[in-house]
Design an enzyme around this catalytic site. Structure first.
Site, short mmCIF file in Angstrom:
data_model
loop_
_atom_site.label_atom_id
_atom_site.label_comp_id
_atom_site.label_asym_id
_atom_site.label_seq_id
_atom_site.Cartn_x
_atom_site.Cartn_y
_atom_site.Cartn_z
N GLY A 133 0.79 -1.23 0.00
CA GLY A 133 0.00 0.00 0.00
C GLY A 133 0.82 1.27 0.00
N ASP A 200 -2.07 -13.79 -2.40
CA ASP A 200 -1.74 -12.37 -2.43
C ASP A 200 -0.31 -12.14 -1.95
OD1 ASP A 200 -2.79 -9.37 -2.34
OD2 ASP A 200 -1.76 -9.74 -0.42
N LYS A 204 3.27 -10.76 -3.99
CA LYS A 204 4.10 -9.67 -3.46
C LYS A 204 5.52 -10.15 -3.19
CE LYS A 204 0.07 -7.38 -1.47
NZ LYS A 204 -0.72 -7.13 -0.24
#
Length: 432
Positions: A133, A200, A204
């Site tokens: 983020g 997920d 990453k």
């Protein structure tokens, strides 16, 4: 590009996209001052225009391909998934349009193809928002630490799983109850599979390893385990040993016996000491711990998801790309020169915590210990508690290869005195 304006196409207008559109509008004057030219949202591609009433109707379109092909300078993609995002971004890059994306799944599968398209036309490809983020993480790996040698990247990169495991640790609840609470509070999707099964985090991890080790790593190269098998008993056992359980993305540069190097990349739950910097990372926050030769130990911490935090990272990339276009420059491309081989999980070494249900009779511990010795797995600590003819046997090993541990567990499970192998958990972040 016009001398007076940068035209931006926005693909997708969900939580992140709507925040990007809002910030582009509300901060237009500040962005123009920082960049040196004005920025204008030229169009927003969505599937259902009637659901986006905060966006001027004249900007909305359902034809994303036509928007990409129009007279825009920069394409921002927050659709997610592989297609149609891959086709749209390749079209943008091949026509010389720079791209900002938050799409970790796409980058983990097709980064090489995207970078090749960008290199062919001199376009920029930026993706800070794809991992963690709003936390400035990828640009430090890509630029600030470009002169250093990174040895490991260890992190909590999925807020949903961290919220669940934190709740289990704090309240003693089971996995199902903690997941239900995460869903109620909006931290878990209606279908939480990508998060709780580790997909997920694996995407990453592939991106982090690629940048850290100058090696092309895809999601398929990442060993992946989720958190659905973690029980309240596992969490209690960790607490009793002064540890907590986190879903970790672990990227390591490993020296092989012949002096060559390889890369090990894995995602799985692990016990870590409560004194480790990552142990205090609670709730839906993310944190990544980086170790480099010259810089030493660095930690990056903050909001790892959410519309506004992710949009902050997107806008940061947009400013960087716009500045590059204004001066005729370009940001960094792919750095995969090292091309290190990826080490299979069978050769990855770590410590393990095993919990066994066994018969409470003489010789059981000796028979179990003999299996460990047979597979050359060294035992660091043992705790046994008897109860009405049964016993709980907890074993913590020294560092051992995954293949050796798996063979050990398989044989132990077949011993007559072993009722059940209750859990096998890796232990990270400490040395004996």
């Amino acid at each position: 590009m016009s001398d007076h304006e940068l035209r931006v196409a926005l693909l997708g207008c969900g939580n992140v996209g709507s925040e990007v559109a809002r910030l582009l509008t509300e901060q237009a004057s500040d962005l123009a001052a920082r960049i040196g030219t004005s920025v204008r949202l030229a169009g927003v591609a969505v599937r259902r225009p009637n659901r986006h009433r905060t966006i001027p109707a004249e900007l909305l379109t359902t034809d994303a391909a036509a928007l990409v092909e129009s007279d825009v300078d920069l394409v921002v993609e927050v659709i997610g998934g592989i297609e149609p995002a891959r086709t749209l971004l390749l079209a943008a890059l091949r026509s010389g349009k720079s791209v900002v994306t938050a799409n970790k799944a796409l980058l983990a599968e097709h980064a090489g193809e995207l970078f090749a398209a960008a290199d062919a036309t001199g376009a920029d490809l930026y993706f800070e928002a794809a991992v963690a983020g709003a936390i400035p993480l990828l640009r430090p790996l890509r630029e600030s630490l470009a002169g250093d040698r990174i040895n490991s990247v260890l992190g909590i990169v999925n807020g949903t799983t961290n919220f669940i495991l934190s709740a289990m640790d704090e309240t003693g609840s089971g996995y199902a109850e903690a997941l239900e609470e995460a869903s109620r509070l909006g931290y878990a999707e209606a279908d939480p599979t990508a998060d709780v099964d580790g997909y997920d985090a694996a995407s990453k991890a592939a991106i982090l390893a690629s940048l850290a080790f100058h090696t092309r790593v895809t999601a398929a190269d990442v060993h992946r385990e989720g958190i659905s098998a973690v029980t309240a008993a596992d969490v209690a056992a960790a607490r009793a040993l002064g540890r907590t359980i986190k879903l970790l993305a672990i990227c390591e540069r490993v020296a092989d016996p012949d002096g060559s190097e390889s890369v090990a990349v894995r995602v799985h739950p692990a016990m870590i000491p409560r004194g480790h910097p990552l142990a205090a990372v609670g709730g839906a926050f993310n944190a990544v711990f980086v170790e480099a030769d010259a810089a030493g130990q660095l930690m990056f911490y903050g909001q790892g998801a959410g519309g506004a935090p992710t949009a902050s990272a997107v806008l940061g990339d947009l400013v960087a790309v716009a500045r590059n276009r204004l001066v005729g420059g370009r940001g960094p491309g792919e750095s995969a020169y090292a091309a290190l081989p990826v080490r299979p999980i069978s050769r990855a070494s770590t410590r393990y915590h095993l919990s066994l249900d066994v018969a409470d009779r003489p010789g059981v511990l000796a028979s179990v210990a003999a299996v460990f010795a047979e597979h050359d797995v060294s035992i660091a600590a043992v705790r046994q508690e008897g109860r009405s003819g049964d016993a709980s046997l907890v074993i913590v090993t020294h560092s051992a290869p995954d293949a050796a541990l798996r063979s050990t567990v398989d044989k132990i499970a077949g011993l007559p005195a072993v009722r059940e192998v209750v859990s096998v958990m890796r232990v990270e972040g400490e040395d004996l």
